[in-house]
Design a protein around this motif. Sequence first.
Motif, PDB file in Angstrom:
ATOM      1  N   LYS A 260       1.084  -0.763  -0.103  1.00 49.94           N
ATOM      2  CA  LYS A 260       0.287  -0.118  -0.195  1.00 49.94           C
ATOM      3  C   LYS A 260       0.758   1.550   0.041  1.00 49.94           C
ATOM      4  O   LYS A 260       2.174   1.269   0.190  1.00 49.94           O
ATOM      5  CB  LYS A 260      -0.841  -0.049   1.228  1.00 49.94           C
ATOM      6  CG  LYS A 260       0.180  -0.152   2.695  1.00 49.94           C
ATOM      7  CD  LYS A 260      -1.374   0.261   3.667  1.00 49.94           C
ATOM      8  CE  LYS A 260      -0.806  -0.021   5.161  1.00 49.94           C
ATOM      9  NZ  LYS A 260      -1.123  -0.164   6.457  1.00 49.94           N
ATOM     10  N   VAL A 262       1.412   5.052   1.406  1.00 49.32           N
ATOM     11  CA  VAL A 262       1.090   5.981   2.666  1.00 49.32           C
ATOM     12  C   VAL A 262       1.991   7.240   2.361  1.00 49.32           C
ATOM     13  O   VAL A 262       2.852   7.212   2.382  1.00 49.32           O
ATOM     14  CB  VAL A 262       1.359   5.006   3.941  1.00 49.32           C
ATOM     15  CG1 VAL A 262       1.223   5.282   5.124  1.00 49.32           C
ATOM     16  CG2 VAL A 262       0.596   3.716   4.210  1.00 49.32           C
ATOM     17  N   THR A 267      -3.322   5.910   4.619  1.00 44.52           N
ATOM     18  CA  THR A 267      -3.168   5.353   3.139  1.00 44.52           C
ATOM     19  C   THR A 267      -4.105   5.455   2.083  1.00 44.52           C
ATOM     20  O   THR A 267      -5.178   6.407   2.649  1.00 44.52           O
ATOM     21  CB  THR A 267      -3.838   3.803   3.336  1.00 44.52           C
ATOM     22  OG1 THR A 267      -3.606   2.993   4.770  1.00 44.52           O
ATOM     23  CG2 THR A 267      -4.122   2.917   2.176  1.00 44.52           C
ATOM     24  N   THR A 276      -3.094  -2.342  -7.165  1.00 49.39           N
ATOM     25  CA  THR A 276      -2.573  -1.613  -5.467  1.00 49.39           C
ATOM     26  C   THR A 276      -2.594  -0.253  -6.238  1.00 49.39           C
ATOM     27  O   THR A 276      -2.393  -0.095  -7.308  1.00 49.39           O
ATOM     28  CB  THR A 276      -2.139  -2.397  -5.229  1.00 49.39           C
ATOM     29  OG1 THR A 276      -0.280  -2.418  -6.194  1.00 49.39           O
ATOM     30  CG2 THR A 276      -2.041  -3.290  -4.312  1.00 49.39           C
ATOM     31  N   ASN A 356       2.247  -4.974   3.300  1.00 46.95           N
ATOM     32  CA  ASN A 356       1.158  -5.362   4.247  1.00 46.95           C
ATOM     33  C   ASN A 356       0.952  -6.411   4.481  1.00 46.95           C
ATOM     34  O   ASN A 356       1.804  -7.791   3.924  1.00 46.95           O
ATOM     35  CB  ASN A 356      -0.290  -5.571   3.352  1.00 46.95           C
ATOM     36  CG  ASN A 356      -1.245  -4.595   2.215  1.00 46.95           C
ATOM     37  OD1 ASN A 356      -0.517  -3.350   3.247  1.00 46.95           O
ATOM     38  ND2 ASN A 356      -1.910  -4.415   1.571  1.00 46.95           N
TER      39      ASN A 356
END
Length: 356
Positions: A260, A262, A267, A276, A356
């Motif tokens: 992910k 950030v 996020t 993604t 993740n």
Amino acid sequence: MNTLHKVFHTNRLVAMVAAVLVLTTLSCQKDRDYSRPPDNKNSFDGDKIAAFKNLTDDQDVVWAWDMPVGIVGNKFPSFLLQFTKDSTANIFSVRVNGIVADLTSLYFSGTLTEDEADLAAGLVNAFDGLSDSDLREILDDPRNLDYKNWVLELLPNYENFNSEGFYQEERGGKFDFNGPVQVSLTFHNSKLLANLKQNRQLDFDFRILSYTKDTVHLDGYFANSANKSTALLKTKAQPGPFAAGSSVIIAINPVKANVKFVVGGVTVGVPAGYNTCLDFFYKSFNQGFDAKTGYGFLPNGKGTAVAPDVLKSAKMVTVKKALNGDPIEAPAGTVLVTLSVINTDGTTKDIDVVKN
């Protein structure tokens, strides 16, 4: 698989005029001053001194060698020179690790289905023994469209986004400035440049056509060189982090990695149509170079309608730091890469790529 197609690839009046000129010269002759000018300004020696000073005044910078034809697989300047005041030069490169290496990384990423893993293994076997430059040429041959499409299934932006390595090619090679009329930059004791000249890719003896503090324009004497006309571009940005970040991104499989984005602890939402944010980034940015900013990623125009806010105004994205270790074995929550977004208005913002 289908068959892989390899492509390799006096008259009297003149006498009278001369006599008049001689008489005129003798009657008007004055004492001539043969003394040397008080300094080296506007002289060949002065040009040499100025050119040397321009390249060596700041020994912390590197000069990216911009060439019409890529040598190490990249479409951006990938050779770098570092000049020192003792007349030695170090040569570095940012090298593409290669399609085979990237397919192998995907195979071991743990992200492929059984069919995808079989495809990756089959392609690696089919391409065995081919140099990466030859392989890319082969994939561009219409007769090998099936192979190209199979590669694109696994690496949809392989032409412009690859794992990279930062290497020291040579250290301590000699260079000097010479030439009877125009200043020339000549390299000595360079096995690399000698080999490149033999292959008609790059000379080791150049005329300096012009220069500023940031750019040096060169013209090779070797007429058949593919890179006869080149330029050196001054940059303080080292390519090491960029190469490391690129390799980490490919190793985890940018299309399917469970990661992910950030920003500031928040996020970032996944763009519509992508697995993604990293999937979006890999497909929508190409690797490139900017003389002031250095090495990084440039938007290629794809996915603009759904781009995350943090990337909507991106002019270039650089790598601030990358994981020093195996990203596959890293635990969840590990920051694999930190990207720095440089916006068109000059503002910047960091993105952490988190596992993740």
